[in-house]
Scaffold this motif. Structure first.
Motif, PDB file in Angstrom:
ATOM      1  N   ILE A 213       0.829  -1.214   0.000  1.00 52.79           N
ATOM      2  CA  ILE A 213       0.000   0.000   0.000  1.00 52.79           C
ATOM      3  C   ILE A 213       0.856   1.254   0.000  1.00 52.79           C
ATOM      4  CG2 ILE A 213      -1.677   1.314   1.349  1.00 52.79           C
ATOM      5  CD1 ILE A 213      -2.896  -1.373   2.217  1.00 52.79           C
ATOM      6  N   LEU A 214       1.858   1.311   0.873  1.00 55.83           N
ATOM      7  CA  LEU A 214       2.709   2.501   0.932  1.00 55.83           C
ATOM      8  C   LEU A 214       3.403   2.736  -0.402  1.00 55.83           C
ATOM      9  CD1 LEU A 214       3.690   4.778   2.771  1.00 55.83           C
ATOM     10  CD2 LEU A 214       5.558   3.299   3.508  1.00 55.83           C
ATOM     11  N   ASP A 215       3.832   1.658  -1.059  1.00 56.51           N
ATOM     12  CA  ASP A 215       4.473   1.797  -2.372  1.00 56.51           C
ATOM     13  C   ASP A 215       3.537   2.464  -3.371  1.00 56.51           C
ATOM     14  OD1 ASP A 215       5.212  -0.722  -0.860  1.00 56.51           O
ATOM     15  OD2 ASP A 215       6.879  -0.659  -2.266  1.00 56.51           O
ATOM     16  N   GLN A 216       2.269   2.069  -3.351  1.00 54.07           N
ATOM     17  CA  GLN A 216       1.310   2.605  -4.317  1.00 54.07           C
ATOM     18  C   GLN A 216       0.979   4.070  -4.054  1.00 54.07           C
ATOM     19  OE1 GLN A 216      -2.127  -0.092  -5.197  1.00 54.07           O
ATOM     20  NE2 GLN A 216      -1.147  -1.412  -3.685  1.00 54.07           N
ATOM     21  N   VAL A 217       0.949   4.447  -2.780  1.00 43.74           N
ATOM     22  CA  VAL A 217       0.539   5.805  -2.418  1.00 43.74           C
ATOM     23  C   VAL A 217       1.687   6.803  -2.546  1.00 43.74           C
ATOM     24  CG1 VAL A 217      -0.253   7.233  -0.477  1.00 43.74           C
ATOM     25  CG2 VAL A 217      -1.316   5.018  -0.929  1.00 43.74           C
ATOM     26  N   MET A 218       2.917   6.354  -2.349  1.00 44.19           N
ATOM     27  CA  MET A 218       4.034   7.271  -2.200  1.00 44.19           C
ATOM     28  C   MET A 218       4.207   8.212  -3.391  1.00 44.19           C
ATOM     29  SD  MET A 218       6.112   8.146   0.073  1.00 44.19           S
ATOM     30  CE  MET A 218       5.857   6.731   1.126  1.00 44.19           C
ATOM     31  N   ASP A 219       4.075   7.694  -4.583  1.00 45.84           N
ATOM     32  CA  ASP A 219       4.313   8.531  -5.758  1.00 45.84           C
ATOM     33  C   ASP A 219       3.225   9.574  -5.975  1.00 45.84           C
ATOM     34  OD1 ASP A 219       6.702   7.313  -6.332  1.00 45.84           O
ATOM     35  OD2 ASP A 219       5.841   5.881  -7.759  1.00 45.84           O
ATOM     36  N   LEU A 220       2.119   9.465  -5.231  1.00 43.95           N
ATOM     37  CA  LEU A 220       1.045  10.448  -5.357  1.00 43.95           C
ATOM     38  C   LEU A 220       1.291  11.685  -4.509  1.00 43.95           C
ATOM     39  CD1 LEU A 220      -1.997   8.015  -4.979  1.00 43.95           C
ATOM     40  CD2 LEU A 220      -1.002   8.875  -7.119  1.00 43.95           C
ATOM     41  N   LEU A 221       2.206  11.599  -3.551  1.00 39.52           N
ATOM     42  CA  LEU A 221       2.309  12.623  -2.513  1.00 39.52           C
ATOM     43  C   LEU A 221       3.364  13.671  -2.844  1.00 39.52           C
ATOM     44  CD1 LEU A 221       1.962  10.323   0.610  1.00 39.52           C
ATOM     45  CD2 LEU A 221       0.176  11.442  -0.749  1.00 39.52           C
ATOM     46  N   LYS A 222       3.260  14.796  -2.126  1.00 40.30           N
ATOM     47  CA  LYS A 222       4.146  15.931  -2.354  1.00 40.30           C
ATOM     48  C   LYS A 222       4.740  16.388  -1.024  1.00 40.30           C
ATOM     49  CE  LYS A 222       0.390  19.355  -2.000  1.00 40.30           C
ATOM     50  NZ  LYS A 222      -0.582  18.412  -1.450  1.00 40.30           N
ATOM     51  N   PRO A 223       5.800  17.206  -1.053  1.00 42.26           N
ATOM     52  CA  PRO A 223       6.347  17.730   0.204  1.00 42.26           C
ATOM     53  C   PRO A 223       5.270  18.456   1.013  1.00 42.26           C
ATOM     54  CG  PRO A 223       7.858  18.164  -1.589  1.00 42.26           C
ATOM     55  CD  PRO A 223       6.598  17.618  -2.225  1.00 42.26           C
TER      56      PRO A 223
END
Length: 418
Positions: A213-223
């Motif tokens: 789950i964390l792998d899938q979400v990580m690229d969606l996020l910003k600083p």
């Protein structure tokens, strides 16, 4: 309005680099001065010897859309000023449809300062996502939510991306993707819940590997986006199903993301020990109290229990932001960092550091005074892990914009003696 001279407390203001025994003078609802041996004949003197005098505490994870969110939402002043907390950040209670009611019936009449991380979903935080079908991707309207956030900058300080029970099982990452898009368009931080995000086997559906789950979400996020519940006992977040720290966590922090301890029902002393020992110190702290993990009476006709039994806090059903601070101290987190988590770091999370989180002269007089007791007490979590602590913080009173409110909330805990 009364003036106050808070005399000889231990004043801790991490933003100002201050930790010393001194006085705080409040005049006209604002911080007048902080220093030694202050004199103010027109002020009521309050003896704070042996007490902690802090910037007004900020709860980064509140659920206070009372009645509209059913049993889930608690009374804001009970969680706020009556518990020694001057500012509440409601996480996902109001939505683009219900924000006007939140302003009218929660924000305006409350003595506590209340702001919100707006729900990404049209229905907001109804019953703590009791009805999972209301939280599918087609129940998100990106344009409407962005419009509402931009039209209410005094109130909307971020976006909440709910991880309702079984969301990844049913719909994959799409709801999170849409929430992240709202955050980008509105230029606001997104608060991502990592807790239990897949249904139990009897709920049906396809199996989900929580460690992906964390792998899938990580690229969606910003600083500036916030990863919540780092001390959750459930896999799918920072500790995987084999008990290892997720390798992407360091990369997330290097990319400017923040960690928030939403305490509540997710908190585990065991997992907290793992995460802290791995060198990850959370930035901010929220109580995450709601109507399914406290003893307050439920509105008539609302569900007797939540389908996610992990909403029910087994350790105790009375707690507060200050008791969450005590848990951090029991884990060995230094006091000054614990204070920063609940003051200036919380203010920065909401981009409100120019308004709250410090005792700087001229600021609105939001001040929290705590007792700092020594002894032996037993703390418990939702796994029934027990930790013995020799230090207990308790709220005594706060000043909210210079008005004194004693800490007498019925949910304040009385910890068990060791």
């Amino acid at each position: 309005m009364a003036n106050y001279l808070l005399r000889q407390g231990r004043v801790i203001d991490p933003h100002a680099g201050l930790d010393e025994v001194c006085d705080v003078l409040v005049r006209g609802g604002r911080i007048d001065s902080v220093g030694e041996n202050l004199s103010a004949p027109d002020a009521e003197v309050v003896d704070c010897r042996g007490k902690l005098v802090l910037p007004g505490l900020i709860d980064t994870h509140a659920h206070v859309y009372q009645y509209v969110t059913g049993r889930f939402g608690l009374n804001p002043d009970m969680c706020g000023v009556q518990s020694g907390v001057t500012t509440l950040i409601d996480q996902g209670g109001p939505s683009c449809m219900t924000l006007p009611g939140f302003r009218q019936f929660i924000v305006q009449p409350s003595q506590s300062r209340v702001v919100a991380f707006l729900s990404a979903y049209l229905v907001g935080g109804m019953e703590g996502h009791y009805y999972a079908s209301l939280y599918r991707p087609d129940c998100i309207d990106v344009d409407a939510t962005v419009k509402t956030a931009q039209a209410n900058p005094d109130l909307v300080k971020g976006l909440k991306a709910h991880a309702e029970l079984g969301g990844f099982e049913r719909w994959g990452v799409e709801s999170m993707r849409l929430a992240a898009e709202i955050g980008r368009q509105a230029n606001l931080p997104v608060y991502i819940h990592f807790g239990r995000m897949w249904p139990k086997p009897e709920d049906g559906g396809q199996a989900v590997n929580p460690d992906t789950i964390l792998d899938q979400v990580m690229d969606l996020l910003k600083p500036g986006d916030v990863l919540a519940h780092p001390f959750s006992r459930h896999p799918g977040g920072f500790v995987d199903s084999r008990g290892r720290i997720h390798p992407l966590l360091q990369a997330a922090l290097e990319r400017g993301m923040k960690l928030d301890v939403g305490h509540g029902s997710h908190f585990s002393f065991r997992v907290a020990r793992q995460v802290l020992d791995a060198g990850f110190l959370p930035d901010s702290l929220g109580a995450d109290m709601h109507g399914y993990n406290t003893t307050v009476p439920a509105p008539a006709g609302t569900p007797a229990e939540h389908p996610d039994e992990d909403h029910m806090f087994l350790g105790h059903t009375r707690f507060s932001l200050v008791s969450a601070m005590t848990s951090m101290l029991a884990l060995g987190v230094p006091l000054n960092h614990v204070v920063a988590m609940a003051t200036i770091n919380a203010a920065r999370m909401a981009r409100m550091e120019d308004e709250i989180g410090t005792l700087a002269p001229g600021r609105t007089a939001d001040v929290t005074v705590l007792s700092d007791e020594r002894g032996r007490w037993v703390l418990r979590d939702n796994e029934d892990n027990q930790v013995v602590t020799d230090r207990m913080l308790q709220p005594l009173f706060c000043l909210r914009a210079g008005v004194r409110i004693d800490a007498d909330a019925p949910i304040l805990p009385a910890a068990a003696a060791a």
